[in-house]
Design a protein around this motif. Structure first.
Motif, PDB file in Angstrom:
ATOM      1  N   GLY A 129     -31.234  79.356  85.157  1.00  0.00           N
ATOM      2  CA  GLY A 129     -31.358  79.860  86.521  1.00  0.00           C
ATOM      3  C   GLY A 129     -30.387  80.965  86.864  1.00  0.00           C
ATOM      4  O   GLY A 129     -30.532  81.622  87.903  1.00  0.00           O
ATOM      5  N   ASN A 130     -29.377  81.204  86.005  1.00  0.00           N
ATOM      6  CA  ASN A 130     -28.438  82.301  86.257  1.00  0.00           C
ATOM      7  C   ASN A 130     -29.136  83.649  86.129  1.00  0.00           C
ATOM      8  O   ASN A 130     -29.868  83.888  85.173  1.00  0.00           O
ATOM      9  CB  ASN A 130     -27.289  82.304  85.257  1.00  0.00           C
ATOM     10  N   ILE A 131     -28.871  84.530  87.089  1.00  0.00           N
ATOM     11  CA  ILE A 131     -29.289  85.928  86.983  1.00  0.00           C
ATOM     12  C   ILE A 131     -28.192  86.609  86.170  1.00  0.00           C
ATOM     13  O   ILE A 131     -27.003  86.457  86.480  1.00  0.00           O
ATOM     14  CB  ILE A 131     -29.419  86.591  88.371  1.00  0.00           C
ATOM     15  N   ILE A 132     -28.588  87.340  85.117  1.00  0.00           N
ATOM     16  CA  ILE A 132     -27.583  87.911  84.222  1.00  0.00           C
ATOM     17  C   ILE A 132     -27.716  89.426  84.083  1.00  0.00           C
ATOM     18  O   ILE A 132     -28.767  89.999  84.331  1.00  0.00           O
ATOM     19  CB  ILE A 132     -27.626  87.257  82.827  1.00  0.00           C
ATOM     20  N   ARG A 133     -26.613  90.013  83.670  1.00  0.00           N
ATOM     21  CA  ARG A 133     -26.546  91.447  83.373  1.00  0.00           C
ATOM     22  C   ARG A 133     -25.850  91.608  82.045  1.00  0.00           C
ATOM     23  O   ARG A 133     -25.242  90.659  81.534  1.00  0.00           O
ATOM     24  CB  ARG A 133     -25.796  92.194  84.474  1.00  0.00           C
ATOM     25  N   ASN A 141     -22.026  91.538  94.973  1.00  0.00           N
ATOM     26  CA  ASN A 141     -20.843  91.798  95.798  1.00  0.00           C
ATOM     27  C   ASN A 141     -20.296  93.215  95.632  1.00  0.00           C
ATOM     28  O   ASN A 141     -19.543  93.693  96.465  1.00  0.00           O
ATOM     29  CB  ASN A 141     -19.747  90.768  95.520  1.00  0.00           C
ATOM     30  N   ASN A 142     -20.678  93.910  94.550  1.00  0.00           N
ATOM     31  CA  ASN A 142     -20.287  95.304  94.352  1.00  0.00           C
ATOM     32  C   ASN A 142     -21.192  95.938  93.285  1.00  0.00           C
ATOM     33  O   ASN A 142     -21.946  95.228  92.610  1.00  0.00           O
ATOM     34  CB  ASN A 142     -18.802  95.440  93.984  1.00  0.00           C
ATOM     35  N   VAL A 143     -21.121  97.235  93.137  1.00  0.00           N
ATOM     36  CA  VAL A 143     -21.997  97.948  92.207  1.00  0.00           C
ATOM     37  C   VAL A 143     -21.769  97.497  90.766  1.00  0.00           C
ATOM     38  O   VAL A 143     -22.718  97.277  90.019  1.00  0.00           O
ATOM     39  CB  VAL A 143     -21.794  99.479  92.328  1.00  0.00           C
ATOM     40  N   ALA A 144     -20.511  97.334  90.366  1.00  0.00           N
ATOM     41  CA  ALA A 144     -20.217  96.967  88.978  1.00  0.00           C
ATOM     42  C   ALA A 144     -20.857  95.638  88.588  1.00  0.00           C
ATOM     43  O   ALA A 144     -21.407  95.509  87.488  1.00  0.00           O
ATOM     44  CB  ALA A 144     -18.703  96.906  88.755  1.00  0.00           C
ATOM     45  N   ASN A 145     -20.825  94.655  89.473  1.00  0.00           N
ATOM     46  CA  ASN A 145     -21.375  93.333  89.166  1.00  0.00           C
ATOM     47  C   ASN A 145     -22.893  93.248  89.319  1.00  0.00           C
ATOM     48  O   ASN A 145     -23.503  92.271  88.891  1.00  0.00           O
ATOM     49  CB  ASN A 145     -20.721  92.266  90.036  1.00  0.00           C
ATOM     50  N   ALA A 146     -23.495  94.260  89.946  1.00  0.00           N
ATOM     51  CA  ALA A 146     -24.945  94.265  90.159  1.00  0.00           C
ATOM     52  C   ALA A 146     -25.656  95.245  89.229  1.00  0.00           C
ATOM     53  O   ALA A 146     -26.873  95.330  89.240  1.00  0.00           O
ATOM     54  CB  ALA A 146     -25.254  94.612  91.614  1.00  0.00           C
ATOM     55  N   VAL A 200     -24.710  95.011  97.405  1.00  0.00           N
ATOM     56  CA  VAL A 200     -25.879  95.672  96.828  1.00  0.00           C
ATOM     57  C   VAL A 200     -27.130  94.859  97.153  1.00  0.00           C
ATOM     58  O   VAL A 200     -27.134  93.636  96.992  1.00  0.00           O
ATOM     59  CB  VAL A 200     -25.723  95.801  95.295  1.00  0.00           C
ATOM     60  N   VAL A 201     -28.174  95.541  97.622  1.00  0.00           N
ATOM     61  CA  VAL A 201     -29.463  94.895  97.855  1.00  0.00           C
ATOM     62  C   VAL A 201     -30.301  95.121  96.601  1.00  0.00           C
ATOM     63  O   VAL A 201     -30.665  96.248  96.282  1.00  0.00           O
ATOM     64  CB  VAL A 201     -30.184  95.480  99.084  1.00  0.00           C
ATOM     65  N   LEU A 202     -30.560  94.032  95.852  1.00  0.00           N
ATOM     66  CA  LEU A 202     -31.346  94.122  94.620  1.00  0.00           C
ATOM     67  C   LEU A 202     -32.448  93.062  94.650  1.00  0.00           C
ATOM     68  O   LEU A 202     -32.207  91.895  94.354  1.00  0.00           O
ATOM     69  CB  LEU A 202     -30.464  93.936  93.386  1.00  0.00           C
ATOM     70  N   PRO A 203     -33.676  93.440  95.038  1.00  0.00           N
ATOM     71  CA  PRO A 203     -34.788  92.484  95.000  1.00  0.00           C
ATOM     72  C   PRO A 203     -35.066  92.063  93.558  1.00  0.00           C
ATOM     73  O   PRO A 203     -35.065  92.900  92.650  1.00  0.00           O
ATOM     74  CB  PRO A 203     -35.969  93.281  95.564  1.00  0.00           C
ATOM     75  N   LEU A 204     -35.309  90.752  93.339  1.00  0.00           N
ATOM     76  CA  LEU A 204     -35.527  90.222  91.998  1.00  0.00           C
ATOM     77  C   LEU A 204     -36.923  89.663  91.785  1.00  0.00           C
ATOM     78  O   LEU A 204     -37.565  89.939  90.788  1.00  0.00           O
ATOM     79  CB  LEU A 204     -34.512  89.115  91.698  1.00  0.00           C
ATOM     80  N   PHE A 205     -37.365  88.798  92.714  1.00  0.00           N
ATOM     81  CA  PHE A 205     -38.659  88.151  92.528  1.00  0.00           C
ATOM     82  C   PHE A 205     -39.253  87.723  93.858  1.00  0.00           C
ATOM     83  O   PHE A 205     -38.574  87.723  94.884  1.00  0.00           O
ATOM     84  CB  PHE A 205     -38.559  86.957  91.578  1.00  0.00           C
ATOM     85  N   PHE A 206     -40.564  87.368  93.810  1.00  0.00           N
ATOM     86  CA  PHE A 206     -41.288  86.856  94.968  1.00  0.00           C
ATOM     87  C   PHE A 206     -41.730  85.430  94.659  1.00  0.00           C
ATOM     88  O   PHE A 206     -42.302  85.175  93.606  1.00  0.00           O
ATOM     89  CB  PHE A 206     -42.524  87.716  95.269  1.00  0.00           C
ATOM     90  N   ALA A 247     -32.018  99.024  93.175  1.00  0.00           N
ATOM     91  CA  ALA A 247     -30.899  98.513  93.970  1.00  0.00           C
ATOM     92  C   ALA A 247     -30.477  99.541  95.017  1.00  0.00           C
ATOM     93  O   ALA A 247     -30.618 100.741  94.799  1.00  0.00           O
ATOM     94  CB  ALA A 247     -29.719  98.197  93.058  1.00  0.00           C
ATOM     95  N   THR A 248     -29.946  99.046  96.131  1.00  0.00           N
ATOM     96  CA  THR A 248     -29.433  99.903  97.184  1.00  0.00           C
ATOM     97  C   THR A 248     -28.024  99.447  97.532  1.00  0.00           C
ATOM     98  O   THR A 248     -27.806  98.282  97.866  1.00  0.00           O
ATOM     99  CB  THR A 248     -30.323  99.799  98.456  1.00  0.00           C
TER     100      THR A 248
END
Length: 158
Positions: free
Chosen positions: A55-59, A72-77, A134-140, A154-155
């Motif tokens: 369930g973790n969202i990863i980068r 929480n910030n650009v680097a983490n998103a 950061v606003v990053l839509p992931l899923f519906f 992302a915004t």
């Protein structure tokens, strides 16, 4: 199936359900039963001591390691690649980067979900609003436990 450790030369991967196919999970990892097409959205990863959970969202970070993402910030998103769908062991996991995700819970049908600014690896149906987030839509959400993985651009909030 042939085992992946010296103590388990043969391991049972079960029989799956009607319509599933036995699919490779990569070198040194037992195969798994998946719906046809689902495997094309999965990636098996070997990363020593990954510390992730289903369930973790990863980068992926600049060192090439998979870590939890956070809005929480650009680097983490930055560089969000998917959602963890299986933990094989402390050094191996599988993430999904498209299609129907079925490892979720307590979703509101029809709602969009975003990368969470307050919880590393989390998602939320509340749109981030604080400057610097950061606003990053992931899923519906399709059901209370299933969603269509469909990340958007992302915004950064000013």
């Amino acid at each position: 199936c042939g085992g992946t450790t010296a103590t388990n030369p043969f391991q049972n991967v079960g029989t799956g359900v009607v319509g599933e196919v036995l699919t490779s999970s990569g070198p040194g990892i037992l195969p798994q039963w998946l719906s046809p097409g689902a495997a094309s959205f999965n990636n098996a990863v070997h990363q020593v001591g990954h510390g992730l959970a289903v369930g973790n969202i990863i980068r992926i970070n600049n060192a090439g390691n998979y870590v939890t993402a956070q809005a929480n910030n650009v680097a983490n998103a930055t560089s969000v690649v998917g959602i963890v769908v299986e933990i094989i062991d402390a050094d191996n996991f599988v993430y999904q980067f498209g299609g129907i995700v079925t490892v979720l819970n307590a979703l509101t049908v029809g709602d969009p979900y975003f990368l969470n600014p307050a919880v590393a690896g989390g998602y939320t149906s509340t749109v981030p609003t604080t400057p610097g987030e950061v606003v990053l839509p992931l899923f519906f959400a399709l059901t209370a436990i299933e969603a269509l993985w469909q990340p958007a651009s992302a915004t950064l909030l000013a």
